[in-house]
Scaffold this motif. Structure first.
Motif, PDB file in Angstrom:
ATOM      1  N   MET B   1       0.805  -1.211   0.016  1.00  0.00           N
ATOM      2  CA  MET B   1      -0.043  -0.016   0.028  1.00  0.00           C
ATOM      3  C   MET B   1       0.946   1.219  -0.018  1.00  0.00           C
ATOM      4  SD  MET B   1      -3.065   0.956   2.586  1.00  0.00           S
ATOM      5  CE  MET B   1      -3.843  -0.436   2.827  1.00  0.00           C
ATOM      6  N   ASN B   2       0.366   2.154  -0.696  1.00  0.00           N
ATOM      7  CA  ASN B   2       1.035   3.604  -0.799  1.00  0.00           C
ATOM      8  C   ASN B   2       1.265   4.245   0.628  1.00  0.00           C
ATOM      9  OD1 ASN B   2       1.280   6.562  -0.791  1.00  0.00           O
ATOM     10  ND2 ASN B   2       0.891   6.336  -2.804  1.00  0.00           N
ATOM     11  N   PRO B   3       2.390   4.522   1.183  1.00  0.00           N
ATOM     12  CA  PRO B   3       2.711   4.673   2.613  1.00  0.00           C
ATOM     13  C   PRO B   3       1.834   6.063   2.949  1.00  0.00           C
ATOM     14  CG  PRO B   3       4.661   5.038   1.393  1.00  0.00           C
ATOM     15  CD  PRO B   3       3.818   4.535   0.258  1.00  0.00           C
ATOM     16  N   SER B   4       1.414   6.949   2.283  1.00  0.00           N
ATOM     17  CA  SER B   4       0.466   8.169   2.646  1.00  0.00           C
ATOM     18  C   SER B   4      -0.908   7.642   2.934  1.00  0.00           C
ATOM     19  CB  SER B   4       0.565   9.283   1.711  1.00  0.00           C
ATOM     20  OG  SER B   4       0.360   8.793   0.476  1.00  0.00           O
ATOM     21  N   VAL B   5      -1.297   6.571   1.875  1.00  0.00           N
ATOM     22  CA  VAL B   5      -2.705   6.113   1.919  1.00  0.00           C
ATOM     23  C   VAL B   5      -2.839   5.282   3.285  1.00  0.00           C
ATOM     24  CG1 VAL B   5      -4.491   4.407   1.068  1.00  0.00           C
ATOM     25  CG2 VAL B   5      -3.269   6.047  -0.505  1.00  0.00           C
ATOM     26  N   GLN B   6      -1.622   4.626   3.521  1.00  0.00           N
ATOM     27  CA  GLN B   6      -1.448   3.916   4.692  1.00  0.00           C
ATOM     28  C   GLN B   6      -1.606   4.463   5.875  1.00  0.00           C
ATOM     29  OE1 GLN B   6      -0.609  -0.131   5.157  1.00  0.00           O
ATOM     30  NE2 GLN B   6      -1.783   0.730   6.830  1.00  0.00           N
ATOM     31  N   ALA B   7      -1.035   5.722   5.994  1.00  0.00           N
ATOM     32  CA  ALA B   7      -1.234   6.842   7.221  1.00  0.00           C
ATOM     33  C   ALA B   7      -2.424   7.437   7.275  1.00  0.00           C
ATOM     34  CB  ALA B   7       0.055   7.473   6.749  1.00  0.00           C
ATOM     35  N   PHE B   8      -3.105   7.485   6.078  1.00  0.00           N
ATOM     36  CA  PHE B   8      -4.252   7.829   6.320  1.00  0.00           C
ATOM     37  C   PHE B   8      -5.292   7.138   6.763  1.00  0.00           C
ATOM     38  CE2 PHE B   8      -8.581   9.083   4.380  1.00  0.00           C
ATOM     39  CZ  PHE B   8      -8.948  10.203   4.692  1.00  0.00           C
ATOM     40  N   SER B   9      -5.242   5.942   6.174  1.00  0.00           N
ATOM     41  CA  SER B   9      -6.015   4.839   6.749  1.00  0.00           C
ATOM     42  C   SER B   9      -5.928   4.498   8.218  1.00  0.00           C
ATOM     43  CB  SER B   9      -5.702   3.606   6.092  1.00  0.00           C
ATOM     44  OG  SER B   9      -6.363   3.000   5.186  1.00  0.00           O
ATOM     45  N   ARG B  95      -9.952  -1.646   3.911  1.00  0.00           N
ATOM     46  CA  ARG B  95     -10.931  -2.510   3.179  1.00  0.00           C
ATOM     47  C   ARG B  95     -10.813  -1.896   1.520  1.00  0.00           C
ATOM     48  NH1 ARG B  95     -16.515  -3.469   1.979  1.00  0.00           N
ATOM     49  NH2 ARG B  95     -17.000  -5.512   1.474  1.00  0.00           N
ATOM     50  N   SER B  96     -11.114  -0.533   1.559  1.00  0.00           N
ATOM     51  CA  SER B  96     -11.431   0.140   0.439  1.00  0.00           C
ATOM     52  C   SER B  96     -10.339   1.108  -0.197  1.00  0.00           C
ATOM     53  CB  SER B  96     -12.374   1.000   0.601  1.00  0.00           C
ATOM     54  OG  SER B  96     -12.583   1.525   1.728  1.00  0.00           O
ATOM     55  N   LEU B  97      -9.667   1.993   0.414  1.00  0.00           N
ATOM     56  CA  LEU B  97      -8.883   2.925  -0.237  1.00  0.00           C
ATOM     57  C   LEU B  97      -7.853   2.655  -0.973  1.00  0.00           C
ATOM     58  CD1 LEU B  97      -8.705   5.597   2.758  1.00  0.00           C
ATOM     59  CD2 LEU B  97     -10.123   5.692   0.888  1.00  0.00           C
ATOM     60  N   ALA B  98      -6.994   1.451  -0.494  1.00  0.00           N
ATOM     61  CA  ALA B  98      -5.995   0.909  -1.431  1.00  0.00           C
ATOM     62  C   ALA B  98      -6.560  -0.193  -2.343  1.00  0.00           C
ATOM     63  CB  ALA B  98      -4.676   0.403  -0.532  1.00  0.00           C
ATOM     64  N   ASN B  99      -7.479  -0.658  -2.296  1.00  0.00           N
ATOM     65  CA  ASN B  99      -8.347  -1.672  -3.001  1.00  0.00           C
ATOM     66  C   ASN B  99      -8.317  -1.460  -4.422  1.00  0.00           C
ATOM     67  OD1 ASN B  99     -10.244  -3.911  -3.953  1.00  0.00           O
ATOM     68  ND2 ASN B  99     -10.607  -4.266  -1.778  1.00  0.00           N
ATOM     69  N   PRO B 100      -7.550  -2.293  -5.397  1.00  0.00           N
ATOM     70  CA  PRO B 100      -7.793  -1.990  -7.090  1.00  0.00           C
ATOM     71  C   PRO B 100      -9.407  -2.109  -7.376  1.00  0.00           C
ATOM     72  CG  PRO B 100      -6.353  -3.752  -6.389  1.00  0.00           C
ATOM     73  CD  PRO B 100      -7.029  -3.430  -4.889  1.00  0.00           C
ATOM     74  N   ALA B 101     -10.174  -3.029  -6.684  1.00  0.00           N
ATOM     75  CA  ALA B 101     -11.539  -3.055  -7.157  1.00  0.00           C
ATOM     76  C   ALA B 101     -12.147  -1.555  -6.847  1.00  0.00           C
ATOM     77  CB  ALA B 101     -12.124  -4.292  -6.526  1.00  0.00           C
ATOM     78  N   PHE B 102     -11.911  -1.247  -5.530  1.00  0.00           N
ATOM     79  CA  PHE B 102     -12.459   0.261  -5.101  1.00  0.00           C
ATOM     80  C   PHE B 102     -12.191   1.414  -6.179  1.00  0.00           C
ATOM     81  CE2 PHE B 102     -12.034   4.127  -3.005  1.00  0.00           C
ATOM     82  CZ  PHE B 102     -13.571   4.512  -2.498  1.00  0.00           C
ATOM     83  N   ILE B 161     -14.875  -5.659  -4.134  1.00  0.00           N
ATOM     84  CA  ILE B 161     -14.257  -5.248  -3.276  1.00  0.00           C
ATOM     85  C   ILE B 161     -14.060  -5.972  -1.958  1.00  0.00           C
ATOM     86  CG2 ILE B 161     -13.974  -3.446  -1.477  1.00  0.00           C
ATOM     87  CD1 ILE B 161     -15.565  -1.263  -3.354  1.00  0.00           C
ATOM     88  N   ALA B 162     -15.155  -6.756  -1.650  1.00  0.00           N
ATOM     89  CA  ALA B 162     -15.057  -7.955  -0.580  1.00  0.00           C
ATOM     90  C   ALA B 162     -14.095  -9.178  -0.892  1.00  0.00           C
ATOM     91  CB  ALA B 162     -16.459  -8.502  -0.520  1.00  0.00           C
ATOM     92  N   TYR B 163     -13.774  -9.238  -2.143  1.00  0.00           N
ATOM     93  CA  TYR B 163     -12.951 -10.535  -2.570  1.00  0.00           C
ATOM     94  C   TYR B 163     -11.418 -10.009  -3.063  1.00  0.00           C
ATOM     95  CZ  TYR B 163     -17.456 -12.813  -2.412  1.00  0.00           C
ATOM     96  OH  TYR B 163     -18.495 -13.291  -2.237  1.00  0.00           O
ATOM     97  N   VAL B 164     -11.149  -8.876  -3.258  1.00  0.00           N
ATOM     98  CA  VAL B 164      -9.587  -8.695  -3.742  1.00  0.00           C
ATOM     99  C   VAL B 164      -8.732  -8.858  -2.523  1.00  0.00           C
ATOM    100  CG1 VAL B 164      -8.303  -6.829  -4.498  1.00  0.00           C
ATOM    101  CG2 VAL B 164     -10.441  -7.226  -5.703  1.00  0.00           C
ATOM    102  N   ASP B 165      -7.716  -9.645  -2.310  1.00  0.00           N
ATOM    103  CA  ASP B 165      -7.094  -9.964  -1.476  1.00  0.00           C
ATOM    104  C   ASP B 165      -5.845  -8.760  -1.189  1.00  0.00           C
ATOM    105  OD1 ASP B 165      -5.816 -11.253   0.759  1.00  0.00           O
ATOM    106  OD2 ASP B 165      -4.921 -12.728  -0.401  1.00  0.00           O
ATOM    107  N   LEU B 166      -6.208  -8.209   0.125  1.00  0.00           N
ATOM    108  CA  LEU B 166      -5.036  -7.254  -0.067  1.00  0.00           C
ATOM    109  C   LEU B 166      -3.850  -7.712   0.875  1.00  0.00           C
ATOM    110  CD1 LEU B 166      -7.373  -4.267   0.776  1.00  0.00           C
ATOM    111  CD2 LEU B 166      -6.062  -4.700  -1.208  1.00  0.00           C
ATOM    112  N   GLY B 167      -4.084  -9.030   1.430  1.00  0.00           N
ATOM    113  CA  GLY B 167      -2.985  -9.614   2.231  1.00  0.00           C
ATOM    114  C   GLY B 167      -1.701  -8.860   2.418  1.00  0.00           C
ATOM    115  N   ALA B 168      -0.733  -9.364   1.831  1.00  0.00           N
ATOM    116  CA  ALA B 168       0.663  -8.782   2.378  1.00  0.00           C
ATOM    117  C   ALA B 168       0.944  -7.404   1.324  1.00  0.00           C
ATOM    118  CB  ALA B 168       1.819  -9.934   1.952  1.00  0.00           C
ATOM    119  N   GLY B 169       0.047  -7.476   0.207  1.00  0.00           N
ATOM    120  CA  GLY B 169       0.514  -6.523  -0.753  1.00  0.00           C
ATOM    121  C   GLY B 169       0.114  -5.308  -0.671  1.00  0.00           C
TER     122      GLY B 169
END
Lengths: 174, 169
Positions: B1-9, B95-102, B161-169
């Motif tokens: 995840m982008n660090p600034s998106v992560q920080a905001f999240s 769940r959403s902000l860094a999710n490619p489906a979102f 959005i509910a199915y994209v695995d954000l796991g480690a990435g």
């Protein structure tokens, strides 16, 4: 009599197990791609069913499309609703099969099916009433009382159907 | 995840409002139900207008009567979608902000809003704008077809959005 009734119950339970173990259901269950894809079409079909029924119901209640008669609105919208409903049933059946035993025992799923039946009865009753007194439904700016009631009941039922449907997804159905 | 998106999240999920949404178990399914019901209204309203342009439904009525009836529903219900969607993001930012489906869903939404505005601008100045010439008719139909495809894409991306695995990435 009681023996055959019991045999029927048994066979339904066996049917669920058979369905759950079928090759198709296993494929849907075991694939990371199939279940969500079928679910996408299911949700799309439901949005079209519920939205188009809302168009008819809001006309019946007297809140929208008043410049057209109830008969004109239903003639344009209901074939569209039925087509979408067909897709919803087919995809819903596929999703159900993947966890047939679990869904059949799930409270939210049972409520959703029950309310679907009630919505069907409401619709049939309404059609029978309309057919008895057809001319009144052919006028714009006209909403006879039974129509208002049927529309309101239908709106409430579909809100509940969507809510129960969404809640199924929060239960860990196996 | 982008660090600034992560920080905001991380910041967002630590706010009292987000904590409230996370702890009260009925809030998310209730707001999702409102979100789906609103999508039903928007989808069906858009489908009615688009199918009228394509000559499938409401053929006995002028196009402008159909757009007058259904376009306002799209805009007002979008407001409800914005509010319910924002509530879901506040409750589950990761769940959403860094999710490619979102991100895909929001891009498709931006595209369909542009398509809808272009279509509406045309008909607002001249009720027969999309019927004046063969070329306009084709363009109107292309916009209607594009709108249908984009709305379907929005529903599909939304569910994924509910199915994209954000796991480690």
């Amino acid at each position: 009599m009681s023996i055959s009734a019991r045999a029927d119950v048994m066979s339904f339970a066996q049917f669920l197990v058979w369905l759950h173990d079928s090759a198709f259901a296993s494929a849907v269950r075991d694939s990371d791609f199939l279940f969500p894809s079928i679910e996408c079409v299911h949700v799309l079909a439901i949005t079209l069913v519920v939205g188009s029924i809302a168009i008819v119901d809001l006309r019946l209640v007297g809140l929208a499309s008043l410049e057209r008669s109830v008969a004109a609105v239903t003639a344009d919208v209901l074939p569209f609703t039925w087509a979408a409903f067909g897709f919803a049933v087919l995809t819903g059946a596929a999703l159900f099969a993947s966890h047939a035993v679990g869904y059949a025992a799930n409270f939210e799923f049972r409520m959703k099916m029950l309310l679907l039946v009630v919505a069907g009865i409401n619709m049939l009753t309404f059609h029978l009433i309309v057919q008895r007194d057809r001319p009144r439904w052919l006028e714009a700016h006209m909403t006879p009382r039974p129509g208002r009631l049927a529309g309101l009941i239908s709106l409430l039922l579909w809100v509940a159907i969507v809510a129960f449907g969404r809640w199924i997804g929060f239960e860990h159905v196996r | 995840m982008n660090p600034s998106v992560q920080a905001f999240s991380d910041w967002l999920s630590a706010t009292p409002l987000s904590m409230q949404i996370q702890t009260v178990s009925w809030i998310i399914p209730t707001v999702q139900t409102i979100h789906i019901l609103s999508i039903a209204l928007v989808m069906s309203s858009a489908a009615m207008v688009d199918l009228r342009v394509l000559g499938v439904l409401w053929r006995g009525e002028p196009l402008v009567a159909v757009t007058r009836r259904f376009l306002p529903w799209i805009w007002w219900t979008l407001l409800v979608l914005l509010l319910s969607g924002a509530t879901l993001i506040i409750g589950e930012p990761e769940r959403s902000l860094a999710n490619p489906a979102f991100i895909l869903k929001m891009s498709l939404l931006a595209a369909v809003l542009i398509v809808t505005v272009v279509f509406q601008k045309g008909i607002a100045g001249d009720h027969l704008f999309w019927e004046r010439s063969a070329k306009r008719r084709v363009n109107g139909r292309l916009l209607a077809g594009l709108s249908l495809v984009l709305w379907v894409g929005i529903v599909f991306a939304g569910r994924w959005i509910a199915y994209v695995d954000l796991g480690a990435g």
